[in-house]
Design a protein around this motif. Structure first.
Motif, PDB file in Angstrom:
ATOM      1  N   ILE A 141       0.838  -1.205   0.000  1.00 10.76           N
ATOM      2  CA  ILE A 141       0.000   0.000   0.000  1.00 10.76           C
ATOM      3  C   ILE A 141       0.872   1.255   0.000  1.00 10.76           C
ATOM      4  O   ILE A 141       0.634   2.193  -0.757  1.00 10.76           O
ATOM      5  CB  ILE A 141      -0.944   0.002   1.217  1.00 10.76           C
ATOM      6  N   ALA A 142       1.894   1.254   0.843  1.00  9.71           N
ATOM      7  CA  ALA A 142       2.761   2.427   0.958  1.00  9.71           C
ATOM      8  C   ALA A 142       3.441   2.767  -0.356  1.00  9.71           C
ATOM      9  O   ALA A 142       3.701   3.946  -0.648  1.00  9.71           O
ATOM     10  CB  ALA A 142       3.794   2.201   2.053  1.00  9.71           C
ATOM     11  N   ALA A 147       3.087  10.427  -0.127  1.00  6.06           N
ATOM     12  CA  ALA A 147       2.880  10.956   1.225  1.00  6.06           C
ATOM     13  C   ALA A 147       1.683  10.259   1.854  1.00  6.06           C
ATOM     14  O   ALA A 147       0.868   9.646   1.148  1.00  6.06           O
ATOM     15  CB  ALA A 147       2.664  12.470   1.187  1.00  6.06           C
ATOM     16  N   TYR A 148       1.589  10.342   3.187  1.00  3.32           N
ATOM     17  CA  TYR A 148       0.523   9.686   3.943  1.00  3.32           C
ATOM     18  C   TYR A 148      -0.159  10.688   4.848  1.00  3.32           C
ATOM     19  O   TYR A 148       0.498  11.520   5.493  1.00  3.32           O
ATOM     20  CB  TYR A 148       1.118   8.555   4.786  1.00  3.32           C
ATOM     21  N   VAL A 165      -0.865   1.889  11.231  1.00  2.00           N
ATOM     22  CA  VAL A 165       0.449   1.813  11.862  1.00  2.00           C
ATOM     23  C   VAL A 165       1.545   1.378  10.886  1.00  2.00           C
ATOM     24  O   VAL A 165       2.499   2.111  10.627  1.00  2.00           O
ATOM     25  CB  VAL A 165       0.413   0.864  13.080  1.00  2.00           C
ATOM     26  N   ALA A 166       1.418   0.176  10.318  1.00  4.74           N
ATOM     27  CA  ALA A 166       2.489  -0.353   9.468  1.00  4.74           C
ATOM     28  C   ALA A 166       2.641   0.415   8.160  1.00  4.74           C
ATOM     29  O   ALA A 166       3.752   0.549   7.642  1.00  4.74           O
ATOM     30  CB  ALA A 166       2.238  -1.839   9.176  1.00  4.74           C
ATOM     31  N   VAL A 167       1.538   0.928   7.615  1.00  5.50           N
ATOM     32  CA  VAL A 167       1.631   1.679   6.349  1.00  5.50           C
ATOM     33  C   VAL A 167       2.421   2.977   6.537  1.00  5.50           C
ATOM     34  O   VAL A 167       3.371   3.237   5.794  1.00  5.50           O
ATOM     35  CB  VAL A 167       0.239   1.945   5.751  1.00  5.50           C
ATOM     36  N   PRO A 168       2.059   3.835   7.517  1.00  6.41           N
ATOM     37  CA  PRO A 168       2.882   5.034   7.698  1.00  6.41           C
ATOM     38  C   PRO A 168       4.316   4.710   8.092  1.00  6.41           C
ATOM     39  O   PRO A 168       5.244   5.451   7.734  1.00  6.41           O
ATOM     40  CB  PRO A 168       2.154   5.811   8.793  1.00  6.41           C
ATOM     41  N   PRO A 177       6.882  11.770   3.623  1.00  7.33           N
ATOM     42  CA  PRO A 177       6.275  12.494   4.749  1.00  7.33           C
ATOM     43  C   PRO A 177       4.938  11.920   5.201  1.00  7.33           C
ATOM     44  O   PRO A 177       4.198  11.326   4.408  1.00  7.33           O
ATOM     45  CB  PRO A 177       6.088  13.907   4.189  1.00  7.33           C
ATOM     46  N   ARG A 178       4.635  12.149   6.480  1.00  5.25           N
ATOM     47  CA  ARG A 178       3.396  11.669   7.087  1.00  5.25           C
ATOM     48  C   ARG A 178       2.819  12.779   7.953  1.00  5.25           C
ATOM     49  O   ARG A 178       3.548  13.415   8.715  1.00  5.25           O
ATOM     50  CB  ARG A 178       3.673  10.430   7.936  1.00  5.25           C
ATOM     51  N   ALA A 179       1.514  12.999   7.826  1.00  4.95           N
ATOM     52  CA  ALA A 179       0.873  14.095   8.559  1.00  4.95           C
ATOM     53  C   ALA A 179      -0.529  13.684   8.980  1.00  4.95           C
ATOM     54  O   ALA A 179      -1.075  12.675   8.505  1.00  4.95           O
ATOM     55  CB  ALA A 179       0.812  15.351   7.678  1.00  4.95           C
ATOM     56  N   VAL A 180      -1.124  14.491   9.859  1.00  4.71           N
ATOM     57  CA  VAL A 180      -2.538  14.299  10.194  1.00  4.71           C
ATOM     58  C   VAL A 180      -3.360  15.236   9.324  1.00  4.71           C
ATOM     59  O   VAL A 180      -2.904  16.306   8.920  1.00  4.71           O
ATOM     60  CB  VAL A 180      -2.837  14.579  11.683  1.00  4.71           C
ATOM     61  N   GLY A 181      -4.592  14.825   9.021  1.00  5.62           N
ATOM     62  CA  GLY A 181      -5.497  15.648   8.237  1.00  5.62           C
ATOM     63  C   GLY A 181      -6.199  16.678   9.106  1.00  5.62           C
ATOM     64  O   GLY A 181      -6.007  16.736  10.330  1.00  5.62           O
ATOM     65  N   LEU A 182      -7.031  17.469   8.480  1.00  4.11           N
ATOM     66  CA  LEU A 182      -7.722  18.545   9.180  1.00  4.11           C
ATOM     67  C   LEU A 182      -8.645  18.022  10.274  1.00  4.11           C
ATOM     68  O   LEU A 182      -8.759  18.617  11.351  1.00  4.11           O
ATOM     69  CB  LEU A 182      -8.528  19.379   8.176  1.00  4.11           C
ATOM     70  N   LEU A 183      -9.300  16.882  10.009  1.00  3.59           N
ATOM     71  CA  LEU A 183     -10.225  16.308  10.982  1.00  3.59           C
ATOM     72  C   LEU A 183      -9.485  15.841  12.231  1.00  3.59           C
ATOM     73  O   LEU A 183      -9.860  16.172  13.360  1.00  3.59           O
ATOM     74  CB  LEU A 183     -10.992  15.145  10.354  1.00  3.59           C
ATOM     75  N   VAL A 184      -8.426  15.063  12.051  1.00  2.00           N
ATOM     76  CA  VAL A 184      -7.672  14.554  13.198  1.00  2.00           C
ATOM     77  C   VAL A 184      -7.019  15.701  13.956  1.00  2.00           C
ATOM     78  O   VAL A 184      -7.013  15.720  15.199  1.00  2.00           O
ATOM     79  CB  VAL A 184      -6.620  13.521  12.745  1.00  2.00           C
TER      80      VAL A 184
END
Length: 402
Positions: A141-142, A147-148, A165-168, A177-184
């Motif tokens: 998947i990654a 980006a994630y 967990v494993a994908v990011p 890079p990995r980030a949280v979205g607006l909702l989280v």
């Protein structure tokens, strides 16, 4: 430490962004149609932000429990109708990648994406490796993205899900890079604000069925609130623990045991209903309002009129209100008054009003008050767990801001 957000992802033009959303929406059991699209709507700001930045979006989510479903039920758990609803709400075509979660069909669909395209992967739980945090599955998947983004607060506490967990982790290994979205990001900001510096006086409202499931949450709330109002079926757990006859209301011994240590707070911080609506177990049309013991053959179904007025007054006087759990059997119109009137009182409040996800969020939306709250969480279990102070492995995978 604060987590990176969408603004920290840099230039996204031409990039493919993998977004973990929570599209675990309720479905019509016969047709598979989406019955409530609240969770899809909640993800739209993040998706639109990414598309406006010139990215293409690969969205992924689980749906239901296909591992426990019959073949007929499993057929309704594909993401086809979710993709159709997602497309309708987003206002742009959404293509379901393929009938499998990963594989040649998915790779080809993603390779063909252009900026502005949106693809939705098949139900992640159709592949048993999703719930085993499988590294090989996660790597497949990654490899699809540059980006994630984690925008699935409702599943942030699922530390064994590969997509969380494993994908990011696999993207980190690849230097992506990995980030949280607006909702989280909003969920974390709201909850952390509630726990660190809520505006006083602070009122907690707790309903639902089981004290045992929420004992840690209740204990945390008791350190933050000035009062904790009790409703729902747990009302009768507290009554039984205090030696009051609850008639035909079913209350397990384990629930009484869980409520026992909390009884010392009743009359100080914990407030119990002074009256309640009860219905005949074999004829729900036979109802009455009780104060004290419940008659034989009757069971508690809602808080009573005196309690409703007292709770409404408490909401009006509070600067911060945190509500988790319906106050009665709100799915039945005759027993929804307590839940509806408290939701109405919160919607009229000038204070901070936070609804803690799950059935409580469904009730607030059902009665038309969700948009009038300060915040309605998209994650029932995640909301409880985060307030309790549990550490989420899913969030640990997100890059920290410097």
């Amino acid at each position: 430490m604060a987590k990176k957000t969408l603004d920290d992802l840099g230039d996204l033009k031409g990039k493919k962004v993998l977004v973990r959303v929570d599209f675990n929406v309720p479905l019509d059991k016969k047709t598979g149609a989406v019955k409530n699209d609240r969770r899809i709507r909640a993800a739209l700001p993040t998706i639109k932000h990414l598309l406006d930045a010139g990215a293409s979006v690969i969205a992924m989510s689980h749906l239901g429990r296909p591992e426990k479903a019959t073949p007929e039920e499993r057929a309704n758990l594909t993401m086809d109708k979710v993709a159709a609803k997602f497309s309708e709400l987003l206002g742009t075509p959404v293509k379901k990648a393929a009938s499998e979660v990963v594989g040649a069909g998915v790779t080809a669909a993603v390779a063909a994406m252009k900026p502005g395209d949106v693809v939705l992967l098949e139900n992640l739980r159709f592949d048993p490796r999703e719930q085993k945090n499988d590294a090989e599955f996660a790597a497949a998947i990654a490899s699809l993205a540059d980006a994630y983004v984690n925008d699935a607060f409702g599943t942030c506490h699922n530390d064994k899900d590969a997509s969380m967990v494993a994908v990011p982790a696999a993207l980190k290994a690849a230097g992506k890079p990995r980030a949280v979205g607006l909702l989280v990001a909003k969920e974390l900001e709201i909850i952390e604000g509630l726990m660190s510096a809520p505006k006083a006086p602070v009122l907690g409202i707790m309903g639902g069925a089981k004290v045992s499931d929420k004992i840690a949450f209740i204990n945390v709330l008791l350190t933050k609130v000035d009062q904790l109002l009790i409703g729902g079926k747990m009302t009768y757990t507290f009554l039984k623990a205090r030696g009051v006859d609850v008639g035909a209301t079913r209350v397990g011994d384990e629930e009484v045991a869980a409520a026992g240590p909390l009884l010392k707070h009743v009359g100080t911080k914990i407030v119990l209903p002074v009256d309640y609506v009860v219905a005949k177990s074999d004829d729900l049309l036979q109802t009455q309002v009780c104060e004290g013991p419940i008659p034989a053959g009757f069971e508690g179904v809602d808080i009573g009129p005196k309690t409703i007025e007292a709770y409404k007054a408490a909401v009006k006087d509070a600067a911060t209100v945190i509500w988790n759990g319906p106050l009665g059997w709100f799915e039945q119109a005759a027993f929804a008054r307590g839940t509806q009137y408290i939701a109405e009182a919160m919607s009229a409040s000038s204070g901070v009003t936070v609804v803690g996800g799950g059935e409580t969020a469904e009730a607030a939306e059902q009665f038309g008050y969700a948009d009038k709250m300060t915040h309605v969480s998209t994650g029932g279990g995640a909301f409880l767990a985060y307030v309790e102070g549990k550490k989420f492995q899913s969030l640990a995978q997100i890059d920290d801001r410097a």
